[in-house]
Scaffold this motif. Structure first.
Motif, mmCIF file in Angstrom:
data_model
loop_
_atom_site.group_PDB
_atom_site.id
_atom_site.type_symbol
_atom_site.label_atom_id
_atom_site.label_comp_id
_atom_site.label_asym_id
_atom_site.label_seq_id
_atom_site.Cartn_x
_atom_site.Cartn_y
_atom_site.Cartn_z
ATOM 1 N N LEU A 97 0.829 -1.206 0.000
ATOM 2 C CA LEU A 97 0.000 0.000 0.000
ATOM 3 C C LEU A 97 0.864 1.256 0.000
ATOM 4 O O LEU A 97 0.639 2.189 -0.792
ATOM 5 C CB LEU A 97 -0.909 -0.003 1.233
ATOM 6 N N TRP A 98 1.896 1.299 0.859
ATOM 7 C CA TRP A 98 2.746 2.490 0.941
ATOM 8 C C TRP A 98 3.650 2.619 -0.282
ATOM 9 O O TRP A 98 3.971 3.736 -0.702
ATOM 10 C CB TRP A 98 3.559 2.452 2.235
ATOM 11 N N ALA A 101 1.487 4.182 -2.769
ATOM 12 C CA ALA A 101 1.289 5.590 -2.419
ATOM 13 C C ALA A 101 2.482 6.431 -2.844
ATOM 14 O O ALA A 101 2.325 7.548 -3.369
ATOM 15 C CB ALA A 101 1.042 5.726 -0.921
ATOM 16 N N CYS A 127 -2.298 12.171 -1.013
ATOM 17 C CA CYS A 127 -1.882 10.766 -0.998
ATOM 18 C C CYS A 127 -1.535 10.320 0.419
ATOM 19 O O CYS A 127 -1.880 9.204 0.840
ATOM 20 C CB CYS A 127 -0.686 10.559 -1.926
ATOM 21 N N THR A 131 -3.510 7.482 2.441
ATOM 22 C CA THR A 131 -2.766 6.276 2.808
ATOM 23 C C THR A 131 -2.850 6.002 4.299
ATOM 24 O O THR A 131 -2.991 4.848 4.727
ATOM 25 C CB THR A 131 -1.293 6.404 2.375
ATOM 26 N N SER A 134 -6.282 4.631 4.956
ATOM 27 C CA SER A 134 -6.354 3.260 4.441
ATOM 28 C C SER A 134 -5.584 2.299 5.337
ATOM 29 O O SER A 134 -6.005 1.156 5.549
ATOM 30 C CB SER A 134 -5.800 3.204 3.016
ATOM 31 N N THR A 135 -4.455 2.760 5.869
ATOM 32 C CA THR A 135 -3.659 1.929 6.775
ATOM 33 C C THR A 135 -4.447 1.590 8.034
ATOM 34 O O THR A 135 -4.480 0.429 8.470
ATOM 35 C CB THR A 135 -2.356 2.652 7.158
#
Length: 267
Positions: A97-98, A101, A127, A131, A134-135
């Motif tokens: 994910l990161w 990002a 972003c 992120t 989302s995390t």
């Protein structure tokens, strides 16, 4: 008692490969061996654009992401499949994910920015906030994270299609087609391992998730030069980018990369 989040097999997800068959300390042997391929496939293209920014362009439009940030995704994938721990699962999924990002923050074309975003600095903040949210949401049901991350690929394919409509270079279209071919094979392997595990175990071939690692690495090996090509086209129009292959176009297995047609300052 509740298992430790660092304990072996404490993750919500267990892939199709049988555990501890080839090693008493490695849960999924082949998935562990192929896990780092993701990071390696991103290391070469990210190093290439970093070299362009240092050697070729005195005033680059923005700093390039460190290749180390991409390698972490591969390292955490290896750790997850080795232990199948809850922490390993989160590190594996959140590192991807990161990484996405970071890639979006640096390479997302300005022409596709939301209307409320005027500069890349503002886009960095967008972003970053997205992120972080989302995390935090990823901890609610980690088993869904992999499905959500795979869905991002559809947005990347849509952006590629938008860019190809504006591009007449047959080499670019060919590279995009090869990228999609590898991605289709990769996602087919991922789905097969997840949904048809009983079939593969019945025939003693539960290794499709390791195929996913290799195939998605091949897809990214073509995706990253495409991203760099479009990034240079937008941000450095005086440096005409061209896609090429090493060691030769005629070889069956090649490494794609971006070259700049116009002369530029050497290191």
């Amino acid at each position: 008692t509740m298992p430790s989040i660092f304990s072996y097999q404490s993750a919500e997800v267990d892939w199709c490969e049988n555990n501890f068959v080839r090693s008493p300390v490695i849960a999924e042997y082949y998935n562990t061996q192929t896990g780092p391929q993701f990071g390696h496939s991103l290391l070469l293209p990210s190093s290439h654009i970093l070299l362009i920014s240092i050697c070729g362009v005195p005033k680059h439009h923005h700093p390039s992401p460190s290749p180390l940030s991409f390698l972490l995704a591969g390292i955490f994938s290896m750790y997850f499949h080795m232990t199948l721990s809850y922490v390993g699962q989160l590190l594996d999924e959140l590192s991807i994910l990161w990484t996405l990002a970071v890639a979006y923050s640096f390479w997302y074309p300005k022409v596709y920015f939301p209307k409320c975003i005027k500069t890349r600095k503002h886009f960095f903040w967008l972003c970053g906030v997205t992120t972080v949210i989302s995390t935090l949401m990823s901890f609610i049901k980690p088993a869904f994270n992999a499905y959500a991350l795979n869905c991002i690929a559809f947005h990347l394919l849509y952006l590629t299609w938008r860019e190809l409509k504006k591009c007449d270079d047959k080499r670019v279209h060919r590279m995009a087609a090869v990228m999609v071919m590898w991605w289709v094979l990769a996602i087919s392997s991922w789905i097969s391992d997840r949904w048809l595990c009983g079939l593969w175990q019945a025939i003693n071939f539960p290794y499709f998730h390791s195929f996913w690692h290799v195939l998605i690495a091949m897809s990214l090996l073509y995706c990253c030069p495409l991203v760099i090509y479009f990034d240079v086209s937008y941000e450095m129009p005086s440096f005409k980018p061209k896609l090429s292959y090493w060691p030769s176009d005629s070889w069956p297995v090649v490494v794609p990369y971006v070259v700049l047609e116009e002369p530029h300052k050497q290191c």
